[in-house]
Structure formats: C-alpha cells, structure tokens
Design an enzyme around this catalytic site. Structure first.
Site, short mmCIF file in Angstrom:
data_model
loop_
_atom_site.label_atom_id
_atom_site.label_comp_id
_atom_site.label_asym_id
_atom_site.label_seq_id
_atom_site.Cartn_x
_atom_site.Cartn_y
_atom_site.Cartn_z
N MET A 83 -19.27 30.36 -50.00
CA MET A 83 -17.94 30.88 -49.64
C MET A 83 -17.29 31.65 -50.79
SD MET A 83 -16.59 27.55 -47.51
CE MET A 83 -17.08 26.37 -48.77
N LYS B 68 -14.34 26.26 -37.14
CA LYS B 68 -13.44 26.51 -38.26
C LYS B 68 -13.85 27.78 -38.98
CE LYS B 68 -12.68 21.63 -39.45
NZ LYS B 68 -13.79 21.02 -38.74
N ASP C 210 -19.14 23.32 -34.33
CA ASP C 210 -18.44 24.28 -35.17
C ASP C 210 -18.92 25.71 -34.94
OD1 ASP C 210 -16.78 22.41 -36.25
OD2 ASP C 210 -17.75 22.30 -38.20
#
Length: 513
Positions: A178, A63, A41
C-alpha cells in the site's frame, strides 16, 4: 429448540490468497463449502464464492483506503451476531488475514464475545506477486533476508511510525504494501537514509491475476515512472538487487492471453474447463453464464424413444449435454447399460465422444468437422442409411440441418429432445452489473443459444457500440450463424470446434494483435 440444543455457530477467518483462484488453500476451500454466510472483501477473486453452497448468503464487506462497504465496528458485531445465531460464517479476506489487514481486530472481537473461531492463513501477495513477476525475495547471490512493511498507516495516528532509516539499514529485500501513493516519499526517505539511489525497484500491480503488470526502475526513477504511466494501486513495491533477476526468472507475464479480459457465456456447470484453460493462458476470466439446461417440457417423445431403443440402428449425440441428459433419463427406466440395445453410436465431436467413452460405449462415427451436417455425411459414408431408423438425442429447438441431411439420404429420423436450454437468471455474484459497466476485451460464445440469450439480456449490437474495442469469438459454424443473424460476425471462429480450439483461436488473434 432450547438453549442447550441450539446449534453452535463458528467463524472461519480465511485468507483468499493474492488473487489467483488456484492459490486458495485446501483448508480455505473446505471452510467455504460449509458456509451459511460468506462476508468477502474487494480484492477477493469472486470465482472462489462458487465454492460456497448455493444456499449460502453472500455479503460484500469490501474495503478500500477511503471507503468501507460496512464500517469495521459494524462488521465485527455482524460476525458475532451471525455466529451467535448458529451460522457457520466465512470471513474471506484477500491475501493472508493477519498481514496488514484487520483480521486480528475481528478475531479479538470474536474472542471477547466467546465465539468459536478458526484462522485459515492465506498466500500473501508480499511473496506471491513478486514470484509471479519473476522476483525472488531471497537469493544466495543477492539477498539473505527481507523486510515487509506498510506504506499506508492509520490516519488517526498522531505521527508516522515507519522508521525508514531502520528499513534502509536492514539487510536484504524491502517489500512495501500500500505504498504507491507515497512512492516518492518512500523512495526519497530510503535514499536520504543512505540507500544507493541506483538500487533496483519494481512495482507489481494486480499480482497473480490476468491484469498483472510490472514496472521496473530504481529508487531514483521509480516514482517518476509510476506517475508517467499512471501506475495505480493495488500494487506491491519491491526494492533490492533481486529485482535484477526478473529478466531471467519472469514467467507469468509471458503468457499469451495476459491482460485480456474474456467473458465465458456457457452454462455454469460447463464453464469450468474453458475458464481453466483461459486462466492458465493468463486471461482475466469473467464467468457470465447465459444458459442452463433442464429436462424438456414435453417428455412424451423421450419416453417413447427410451422404451423403443431396440428399434433404432443409430443413436446420434450432438453434445456432451445430450449424453448427460439422455443417460439421466435412461437410468431412471433401466438399471443395466445393456438395455441400450445394439444400435451404433455417432458423436458430433471429441467432447461428446469422450463423454460416451466414459460410459464404456464405443463411438462408431465422429466426423473431422464437428457439425451436425458432417455427422450425417459421416454416418452415410460408414454405411448406407437408406430406410434405417436413426434417433437424434439432442436439445429441443435444435437446428434442422442434421435431420434434413439424414432424411435426404433416405433415413427414417426421430428427433428426440432430451433437454432444453433456458436463460440463466441466477447472478448472486453481481457479475452482470460489473460487466455492463466495465465491458471486456472478448466475448466467447460456445453455442447458438448462448448468443441468443446474451442478446436478449444485453442487446449485442448496442453493447458493441458502447464498447467498440470488444471482440467476439465463436466455437464453430452454428454459433457463427447465430452471430451473423444479429449482424455481429465474430472476429475469430475456432478451426477445431471445441473449447481447446476456441482458446487456440484466441491466442492466435491476440498474437496477431
């Protein structure tokens, strides 16, 4: 091969940790070393991919919130298909694969397809980033617990599911993944739910890496501070009284090279030690090897020298590479180190001397200044070398300073190439394109050949025009000469012509600004 004999594939779901390469678990490293395929990733430290075999296929499955390199459904099926074909697959995900990632979905798909799998947990950024910022999540005087939540939810959900009132009323530290884009909403919701607007808060960006930055404030001020400083993801939000401890417990951001993006150009097999020293000083290191060493194209002189070793009074080594390659050839011809004969040994510097000492060989001469000409003078100071036979064991196409100095003192010199340097063309991690786009703060050069091959690939003067803030660091005089030929003199040259000396020079330069 029949179905009964077909190799059984397996998928390892491995947590790569929060960013620092050293925080990968031992089990994760073991899995990587067995991989036929690695799917990694965006937030994975690419240095970890070097643990995989050279034959392993590397696939970027990165991603971001708004973009997937490989759609999740396709990635799930890819894992099944590769394992069904008998491959050992490592699915390498940032942090811990079961914490706010889609590791659970990927494993469920494997389980449904009856594919063998193993989950290797990773160090999560929810604890690692605050720790590197000097913020303990729990502390006897401030917090006896913590909650971890995500500030980003599936956009397909009909309504938000985070109960900020419940979060506000939960005791202890709050850690939000996030959440930077929703920071104002999150802080406002917590205050509205009853939290004191003066509650300390911090953002930790790129935690545990050389790009780490921490921004402090309170619930009332942190969103405005983030907007003012353009504080972008990826970052962890930490909320609670433990943030106050940062001034006392902060450690990582005090490192002298933090925030410096430094390119290492030396051969991949030799880059490890320099990369380690730079990383430990806080730098973000880009390994961009320009060269690799190989056996010389013409080995006739080397074969003759090995068969006539007893005729030499001195063997002179000018690099650790020279030691390694000479003895690789030597032990193909002889089984006993005593066949080296009775010649004295000279080394250009400490790295070369250490490699010889590891073979239990005494180094008779090593000059204080680590240059070829200094070696010649040091040998002549040790004993008169007039009419002595001296064998130089070094790279093909090396500079002529050393043999000229020796011959001027009356020595009879055989200049024997034991290896040659060629351009490194393998770039399976895609580092070249990344560097050409983003640049760096420093380019380090550890030999004239790294300069020459770097220039051949990038056009050094043109690159410095593209990135005018990029500076050059040289390990010593011979490397500096190669840079000056291009009219690109180094910003710094190591006083001690070793990797340690190069790191010291960089620290001094950064400290002076």
């Amino acid at each position: 091969m029949s179905k009964q004999q077909k190799k059984q594939g397996k998928v390892f779901l491995v947590g790569a940790g929060p960013g620092a390469a050293g925080l990968l678990t031992l089990r994760g490293a073991e899995a990587l070393r067995t991989a036929d395929v690695v799917i990694y990733d965006a937030l994975v430290n690419r240095h970890l991919l070097n643990l995989a075999p050279d034959s392993a296929e590397l696939i970027f499955g990165g991603k971001r919130a708004s973009h997937h390199a490989i759609p999740q459904d396709e990635l799930n099926q890819m894992l099944v298909d590769l394992a069904a074909a008998g491959k050992t697959v490592v699915r390498l995900k940032g942090g811990d694969p079961y914490i706010f990632g889609r590791g659970g979905e990927e494993i469920a798909h494997l389980a449904k397809a009856k594919i063998d799998f193993e989950v290797v947990p990773g160090v999560s950024s929810f604890s690692a980033a605050p720790a590197y910022a000097g913020i303990p999540l729990t502390h006897r005087d401030h917090s006896s617990g913590f909650v971890v939540i995500t500030g980003y939810e599936d956009e397909d959900k009909p309504s938000p599911t985070v109960d900020w009132t419940a979060v506000a009323n939960a005791p202890g530290t709050k850690v939000v993944f996030m959440g930077v884009k929703q920071l104002g909403h999150i802080a406002g919701s917590l205050v509205k739910a009853g939290m004191n607007p003066k509650t300390p808060a911090a953002l930790v960006r790129w935690g545990t890496t050389g790009r780490q930055q921490t921004l402090e404030g309170t619930l009332a001020t942190i969103a405005a501070a983030a907007e003012k400083t353009d504080f972008k993801p990826p970052a962890i939000i930490v909320i609670g009284e433990v943030v106050k401890l940062r001034g006392q417990l902060g450690w990582f951001e005090k490192r002298p090279l933090l925030g410096q993006r430094i390119v290492v150009t030396r051969a991949r097999t030799q880059a490890t030690e320099l990369t380690k020293q730079l990383s430990e000083a806080g730098a973000e290191v880009i390994e961009l090897p320009m060269i690799r060493t190989t056996t010389p194209t013409n080995r006739d002189a080397l074969v003759d020298a090995i068969t006539e070793l007893n005729s030499y009074q001195w063997l002179v080594f000018t690099s650790a590479n020279g030691v390694d390659w000479f003895f690789e050839h030597f032990f193909k011809a002889f089984e006993d180190l005593r066949d080296l004969g009775g010649a004295r040994i000279a080394a250009v510097g400490p790295a070369t001397a250490e490699r010889l000492k590891a073979l239990r060989l005494k180094v008779d001469v090593m000059p204080k200044k680590h240059t070829g000409a200094a070696v010649a003078r040091a040998i002549n100071d040790f004993e008169s070398i007039e009419n002595l036979n001296i064998c130089l064991l070094r790279a093909a196409k090396a500079t002529s300073d050393l043999p000229k100095e020796l011959e001027a003192a009356g020595a009879i010199v055989d200049d024997i190439p034991v290896y040659e340097t060629v351009a490194e063309t393998n770039d399976r991690l895609g580092v070249t394109a990344q560097f050409a786009e983003q640049g760096a703060d420093w380019l380090t050069f550890t030999s004239a050949s790294t300069v020459e091959h770097f220039h051949a690939r990038f056009d050094l003067p043109a690159l410095l025009k593209k990135f005018p803030g990029m500076r050059l660091a040289s390990i010593g005089p011979e490397t500096t000469k190669a840079l000056e030929v291009l009219h690109t003199p180094p910003t710094v040259e190591a006083a001690d012509h070793t990797c340690e000396g190069l790191v010291v020079a960089l620290k001094k330069a950064v400290r002076k600004g």
